[in-house]
Scaffold this motif. Structure first.
Motif, mmCIF file in Angstrom:
data_model
loop_
_atom_site.group_PDB
_atom_site.id
_atom_site.type_symbol
_atom_site.label_atom_id
_atom_site.label_comp_id
_atom_site.label_asym_id
_atom_site.label_seq_id
_atom_site.Cartn_x
_atom_site.Cartn_y
_atom_site.Cartn_z
ATOM 1 N N GLY A 146 5.063 66.853 -51.869
ATOM 2 C CA GLY A 146 5.012 67.621 -53.114
ATOM 3 C C GLY A 146 5.133 66.748 -54.354
ATOM 4 N N LEU A 147 5.235 65.447 -54.153
ATOM 5 C CA LEU A 147 5.458 64.541 -55.287
ATOM 6 C C LEU A 147 4.253 63.641 -55.544
ATOM 7 N N GLY A 148 3.996 63.360 -56.782
ATOM 8 C CA GLY A 148 2.949 62.419 -57.150
ATOM 9 C C GLY A 148 3.483 60.996 -57.144
ATOM 10 N N LEU A 149 2.556 60.058 -57.185
ATOM 11 C CA LEU A 149 2.937 58.645 -57.093
ATOM 12 C C LEU A 149 3.822 58.215 -58.267
ATOM 13 N N SER A 150 3.548 58.754 -59.455
ATOM 14 C CA SER A 150 4.380 58.350 -60.603
ATOM 15 C C SER A 150 5.797 58.903 -60.450
ATOM 16 N N GLU A 151 5.924 60.014 -59.762
ATOM 17 C CA GLU A 151 7.264 60.573 -59.520
ATOM 18 C C GLU A 151 8.006 59.738 -58.475
ATOM 19 N N ARG A 163 7.509 56.635 -57.995
ATOM 20 C CA ARG A 163 7.862 55.394 -58.703
ATOM 21 C C ARG A 163 9.115 55.598 -59.553
ATOM 22 N N GLU A 181 -3.165 68.565 -54.917
ATOM 23 C CA GLU A 181 -2.250 68.377 -53.778
ATOM 24 C C GLU A 181 -1.616 66.991 -53.766
ATOM 25 N N GLY A 182 -2.176 66.067 -54.508
ATOM 26 C CA GLY A 182 -1.582 64.735 -54.599
ATOM 27 C C GLY A 182 -0.690 64.570 -55.810
ATOM 28 N N LEU A 183 -0.534 65.616 -56.587
ATOM 29 C CA LEU A 183 0.218 65.505 -57.847
ATOM 30 C C LEU A 183 1.509 66.316 -57.799
ATOM 31 N N GLY A 184 2.523 65.802 -58.424
ATOM 32 C CA GLY A 184 3.772 66.538 -58.553
ATOM 33 C C GLY A 184 3.740 67.446 -59.773
ATOM 34 N N SER A 201 5.663 67.619 -62.347
ATOM 35 C CA SER A 201 5.848 66.968 -63.659
ATOM 36 C C SER A 201 4.546 66.295 -64.100
ATOM 37 N N GLU A 202 3.739 65.876 -63.154
ATOM 38 C CA GLU A 202 2.445 65.286 -63.500
ATOM 39 C C GLU A 202 1.468 66.370 -63.963
ATOM 40 N N ARG A 232 1.265 76.813 -58.116
ATOM 41 C CA ARG A 232 1.944 75.668 -58.705
ATOM 42 C C ARG A 232 1.359 75.334 -60.086
ATOM 43 N N PHE A 238 -4.082 61.635 -55.154
ATOM 44 C CA PHE A 238 -3.076 61.009 -54.296
ATOM 45 C C PHE A 238 -2.703 59.579 -54.686
ATOM 46 N N GLY A 239 -3.512 58.928 -55.512
ATOM 47 C CA GLY A 239 -3.287 57.510 -55.785
ATOM 48 C C GLY A 239 -2.696 57.239 -57.149
#
Lengths: 243, 243
Positions: A11-16, A18, B10-13, B15-16, B58, B210-211
């Motif tokens: 459920g989290l993105g990469l920036s989260e 990080r 689906e790759g993002l949280g 907060s993003e 979401r 996702f990246g």
């Protein structure tokens, strides 16, 4: 260095992720959860592999050491769940989670017990959910099941413990999961519980994932825990998960 | 107000997603993609429902208007993919994506053509991937398939267009997807393409997911597009997706 042993990285993105790493979290355990009720057991079987392969990779991109935990959450039991349990029995895993009871239906009890029996056979640590509603009653049912199976308490983390079920969990010698999150524990309450029952069995976590998240809850609460932080925010999780 | 019509939420949280909304993105299209090769068609069938139900929910939490697009990406074709195509044919959808060719194998061509035939029958807009490798050759193959089927260009967005395949796509009357992202187009290149072929068919997008992501690429490029931004960063996507 902090260990957050209850995260849903899917459920989290990469920036989260990080942001978590930058706050001092170096290790985490990512638990499987499917946010709608799946219609097919195959969805979970692919999902466990996604967690093990892809989520571990994504965490490694931001230098997070991730332990994958798999299993059927009581809110996402698919039809023909026996197929999933057979898959769990036939393969190698590091931990089971998030498993447990939500309303303690016959189906939930069967699914939960199924995981526990495999975990005993394979000596796998289990992260066991307790629900928001009827927490005390469902925790009693959960502990009853563990007790009947003679489940080793050192591989059972009873999670989302609060003042409603603390006495039950602490008395049984289980790991006490303290989830600091909106709607669960405040930082102050988590600190109070550690003071009350001691640092030996307490494990702090954030349960961050698909919803509104405070990503840095483990490091922030660690500051308030003082000397106990070392065990409660790192060493106990490491020991429980056998890392 | 901006419309980002190629996002993998689906790759993002959360907060993003909120950061995207705060940067001025009000509408997005979230495309289905499974980041490992699924072993079961059922994984995609559950996944499409997760996208339609849970991801829309979401997005709504942060006031983002989300259009779900479903389908089999060429990099995640499951065994027995006909089951997925039958499911797509039997149900109602808003858009197909991300579909297309990666290496143009026989299997990829069958899967892609299968989607196109259903899309024609149901009048569904299709977001069609072009790969990084052999882009010109695979785009030619893609357009050949569209042409053979007499696929209506007004419901086909050929995505990740760059100077390698721009002439092919622009000449066919298709929507020209311009993805501003590391490894794809720079903002300057996207602006140059719009200047070269005009604003009527260009649709800007971020392909965030996702990246590593620059979440605000559509609003940032819009600033550089001046008067053309209205069409390229909002109206064309709206028209293409029939919202």
């Amino acid at each position: 260095m902090f260990f957050d042993p209850h995260v849903h990285t899917e459920g989290l993105g990469l920036s989260e992720l990080r942001k978590m790493r930058e706050s001092g979290v170096t290790h985490l355990c990512s638990l499987y959860f499917y946010p709608i009720k799946p219609l097919f057991p195959q969805t979970l079987i692919d999902g466990f592999r996604k967690l093990k392969e892809f989520e571990s990779f994504r965490c490694s991109l931001v230098d997070l050491d991730m332990i994958p935990a798999v299993g059927i959450h009581p809110r996402c039991i698919p039809p023909d769940y026996k197929t999933v349990l057979e898959h769990l029995e036939a393969n190698e895993w590091t931990a089971f989670g998030e498993i447990g009871l939500e309303v303690a239906s016959k189906e939930e009890i069967e699914v939960f017990s199924g995981h526990l029996m495999i975990a005993m056979e394979k000596d796998l640590p289990c992260i066991i959910h307790t629900p928001g509603r009827n927490k005390r009653e469902i925790t009693m049912k959960t502990l009853e099941i563990l007790s009947k199976l003679n489940f080793p308490p050192e591989i059972a983390l009873i999670d989302h413990v609060n003042f409603e079920n603390l006495d039950l969990v602490a008395d049984g010698g289980y790991w006490v999961g303290l989830t600091v999150q909106q709607g669960k524990l405040t930082r102050e309450e988590a600190v109070k519980i550690v003071e009350e029952i001691g640092e030996e069995k307490c494990i702090l976590n954030s349960d961050v994932g698909f919803g509104e998240n405070i990503l840095t809850t483990v490091p922030e609460t660690a500051k308030m825990l003082g000397k106990s932080a070392k065990k409660v925010c790192f060493e106990n999780a490491k020991k429980f998960l056998g890392v």
